[in-house]
Design a protein around this motif. Structure first.
Motif, mmCIF file in Angstrom:
data_model
loop_
_atom_site.group_PDB
_atom_site.id
_atom_site.type_symbol
_atom_site.label_atom_id
_atom_site.label_comp_id
_atom_site.label_asym_id
_atom_site.label_seq_id
_atom_site.Cartn_x
_atom_site.Cartn_y
_atom_site.Cartn_z
ATOM 1 N N ILE A 407 53.482 28.779 35.717
ATOM 2 C CA ILE A 407 53.055 27.506 35.239
ATOM 3 C C ILE A 407 54.182 26.743 35.676
ATOM 4 O O ILE A 407 55.191 26.872 35.819
ATOM 5 C CB ILE A 407 53.586 27.694 33.522
ATOM 6 C CG1 ILE A 407 52.527 28.686 32.791
ATOM 7 C CG2 ILE A 407 53.348 26.335 32.993
ATOM 8 C CD1 ILE A 407 52.800 29.035 31.629
ATOM 9 N N SER A 408 53.658 25.403 36.099
ATOM 10 C CA SER A 408 54.593 24.372 36.695
ATOM 11 C C SER A 408 54.620 22.905 36.272
ATOM 12 O O SER A 408 53.211 22.671 35.880
ATOM 13 C CB SER A 408 54.183 24.441 38.138
ATOM 14 O OG SER A 408 55.030 23.385 38.838
ATOM 15 N N CYS A 409 55.681 22.393 35.965
ATOM 16 C CA CYS A 409 55.550 20.741 35.592
ATOM 17 C C CYS A 409 55.627 20.033 36.822
ATOM 18 O O CYS A 409 55.823 18.667 36.739
ATOM 19 C CB CYS A 409 56.451 20.557 34.634
ATOM 20 S SG CYS A 409 58.426 20.918 35.169
ATOM 21 N N ASN A 410 55.567 20.672 37.922
ATOM 22 C CA ASN A 410 55.427 19.935 39.263
ATOM 23 C C ASN A 410 54.694 20.633 40.336
ATOM 24 O O ASN A 410 54.974 21.397 41.014
ATOM 25 C CB ASN A 410 57.145 19.845 39.679
ATOM 26 C CG ASN A 410 56.934 18.890 40.943
ATOM 27 O OD1 ASN A 410 56.383 18.439 41.503
ATOM 28 N ND2 ASN A 410 58.497 18.589 41.359
ATOM 29 N N PRO A 411 53.330 20.124 40.482
ATOM 30 C CA PRO A 411 52.490 20.409 41.378
ATOM 31 C C PRO A 411 53.019 20.487 42.811
ATOM 32 O O PRO A 411 52.590 21.439 43.501
ATOM 33 C CB PRO A 411 51.357 19.381 41.163
ATOM 34 C CG PRO A 411 51.418 18.874 39.885
ATOM 35 C CD PRO A 411 52.842 18.623 39.551
ATOM 36 N N SER A 412 53.727 19.779 43.321
ATOM 37 C CA SER A 412 54.460 19.798 44.542
ATOM 38 C C SER A 412 55.328 20.859 44.824
ATOM 39 O O SER A 412 55.173 21.534 46.029
ATOM 40 C CB SER A 412 55.065 18.423 44.848
ATOM 41 O OG SER A 412 54.656 17.232 44.930
ATOM 42 N N THR A 413 55.947 21.135 43.867
ATOM 43 C CA THR A 413 56.950 22.648 44.231
ATOM 44 C C THR A 413 56.007 23.726 43.811
ATOM 45 O O THR A 413 56.281 24.942 44.515
ATOM 46 C CB THR A 413 58.191 22.532 43.283
ATOM 47 O OG1 THR A 413 57.800 22.260 41.940
ATOM 48 C CG2 THR A 413 59.167 21.548 43.711
ATOM 49 N N PHE A 414 55.242 23.655 43.156
ATOM 50 C CA PHE A 414 54.036 24.872 42.822
ATOM 51 C C PHE A 414 53.296 25.240 44.283
ATOM 52 O O PHE A 414 53.129 26.048 44.521
ATOM 53 C CB PHE A 414 53.166 24.349 41.800
ATOM 54 C CG PHE A 414 52.068 25.664 41.535
ATOM 55 C CD1 PHE A 414 52.176 26.528 40.576
ATOM 56 C CD2 PHE A 414 50.930 25.587 42.294
ATOM 57 C CE1 PHE A 414 51.133 27.389 40.227
ATOM 58 C CE2 PHE A 414 49.958 26.309 42.162
ATOM 59 C CZ PHE A 414 50.049 27.299 41.069
ATOM 60 N N ALA A 415 52.920 24.024 44.784
ATOM 61 C CA ALA A 415 52.448 24.207 46.097
ATOM 62 C C ALA A 415 53.325 24.781 46.989
ATOM 63 O O ALA A 415 52.884 25.612 48.031
ATOM 64 C CB ALA A 415 51.891 22.898 46.747
ATOM 65 N N ARG A 416 54.571 24.147 47.277
ATOM 66 C CA ARG A 416 55.573 24.808 48.102
ATOM 67 C C ARG A 416 55.580 26.235 47.763
ATOM 68 O O ARG A 416 55.712 27.144 48.900
ATOM 69 C CB ARG A 416 56.878 24.038 48.015
ATOM 70 C CG ARG A 416 57.844 24.453 48.768
ATOM 71 C CD ARG A 416 59.365 24.379 48.304
ATOM 72 N NE ARG A 416 59.670 24.887 46.871
ATOM 73 C CZ ARG A 416 60.232 24.675 46.159
ATOM 74 N NH1 ARG A 416 61.075 23.469 46.220
ATOM 75 N NH2 ARG A 416 60.674 25.283 44.904
#
Length: 451
Positions: A407-416
């Motif tokens: 679960i992530s509140c930041n799609p950019s760091t999820f993608a990384r």
């Protein structure tokens, strides 16, 4: 090329990650906040870089089809700090899905992943169960509100459209009392004055906790009396605190939160589990969407019964407690000691005995579990905005955990992080965006990685 302060006519082509509109002027990229694809605008350039510029809307010549009907609103302040407020709600959901697709392609190097339609809210207004508003002076009047973009100047709105209606009612009544009593307002430049912030927390039972945050090192009777008068006027208030914060800091709450009256905590319920919320407790802002998010995340586990699951970055253990209804054993790892203790207390009060709370870093405590020959079937991550420490991702892979819910509140760091996980042999087929914060460009995402 354009010059600073120049006014140009621009058509907005699309919305990019971060929520700003993008248009091209003589093939030169111009980013414009609060703009909508299809908008034809007069734009004033505020900064120019080598390969792009930024501008602000001066006038809407022709609105895009997805812009709300009221075209008199053009600034961040017009929309009460809601950087997606200019979009119709269905369009907000669409662009959040597209922004997730974009970062998964650019950062996650995964162009083929399925990104589902964003799970929207039944009511995109008045969803916030916690609000902190700074005090300020406007002429001789005490106001509260929002900071203008990139400044500490406060602007006031007629109604905070995201705050709970009870929260708005309480703040308005408090300002009437404070203006009558002529209480001084804190000045961060001179470090003088009393009133810093007001925090209101509400729950689904329509009860409220009020925390008055002041620049002081002790609680004077005057401020207790003000809160007691407020409580007598608004019967839904169930808890009163004064927070003492006399530091030169942008952090709202002080180190000392003095209980004044009522119940020491607000209680909230999710899926039959009761949580106690204090002034410092972390609890998701949008309860209705939180239930959707967590239920979806838990549904992704394959054959959850009889599994031993690690809840990493567990906070106060909300996810762990929801998992405990189905899984065999949960290990809840959290680095903040007070959050771990809150989780232990809540589990005890709810009669939950299959969670083991562990205080420490994820990378250290995961290794400890392995050294103690604990067989871990699955792991669920819900990290802060900076994402998961790379060492922890390698630890999960080395341990051989075959299933991971992220679960992530930041799609950019999820993608990384997803690119790292894929290099370690994990696959992800689909992502579900969830709109936890309607009216803003923020998106929560959840996906299942497996070997």
């Amino acid at each position: 090329m354009v010059r600073k302060k120049e006014i140009i006519e621009l058509k907005i082509e699309k919305i990019v990650n971060g929520g700003e509109g993008l248009g091209y002027y003589n093939e030169f990229a111009i980013f414009v906040p609060m703009s909508v694809p299809g908008d034809i605008l007069k734009v004033k350039i505020i900064s120019v870089k080598k390969s792009y510029a930024r501008g602000l809307i001066e006038e809407i010549i022709k609105p895009g089809e997805e812009r709300i009907e009221d075209t008199s609103k053009i600034t961040f302040e017009d929309f009460q700090g809601c950087d997606f407020g200019m979009l119709k709600y269905e369009a907000q959901l669409k662009y959040k899905q597209l922004m997730v697709k974009d970062v998964m392609s650019r950062i996650g190097k995964n162009e083929n992943i399925v990104v589902y339609n964003t799970l929207g809210s039944e009511d995109p207004y008045h969803y916030r169960n916690k609000i902190i508003e700074p005090f300020a002076k406007d002429k001789d009047k005490i106001i509260t509100g929002f900071y203008q973009r990139k400044s500490h100047d406060v602007f006031e709105v007629d109604e905070n459209i995201l705050n709970s209606k009870l929260g708005n009612k309480i703040i308005e009544e408090l300002k009437i009392i404070l203006n009558r009593e002529k209480v001084s307002v804190y000045d961060e430049n001179t470090h003088t004055g009393i009133l810093r912030n007001i925090m209101v927390r509400t729950n689904s039972k329509n009860q409220a906790m009020v925390v008055l945050i002041i620049n002081a090192n002790k609680v004077e009777k005057r401020y207790k009396d003000i809160l007691m008068e407020l409580k007598n006027k608004i019967e839904e208030i169930s808890s009163l605190y004064i927070s003492l914060n006399n530091k030169k800091t942008n952090v709202a709450l002080g180190d000392k939160n003095i209980f004044i009256w009522g119940e020491k905590t607000l209680t909230e319920e999710i899926n039959g589990i009761h949580f106690n919320i204090s002034p410092t407790s972390f609890f998701q802002i949008n309860r209705a969407q939180t239930i959707k998010l967590y239920n979806y995340a838990i549904s992704l586990f394959d054959n959850i019964e009889n599994k031993i699951i690690v809840d990493a970055y567990s906070g106060t253990g909300t996810i762990a407690m929801l998992l405990s209804k189905k899984a065999k054993t949960i290990y809840a790892i959290e680095v903040i000691e007070s959050a771990t203790k809150d989780g232990e207390k809540t589990a005890c009060e709810n009669g939950i005995d299959n969670i083991k709370f562990i205080n420490g870093t994820v990378e250290d405590k995961l290794n400890d579990l392995i050294k103690n020959n604990i067989k871990i079937d699955s792991i669920i991550f819900d990290p802060p905005r900076k994402g998961i420490d790379e060492q922890s991702l390698h630890a999960v892979a080395n341990i051989g955990i075959k299933e991971m819910i992220y679960i992530s509140c930041n799609p950019s760091t999820f993608a990384r992080d997803s690119e790292i996980l894929q290099s370690l042999g994990y696959k992800i087929d689909a992502i579900q965006p969830v709109d936890m914060f309607p009216g803003t460009s923020h998106t929560e995402v959840v996906g299942r990685f497996y070997k």
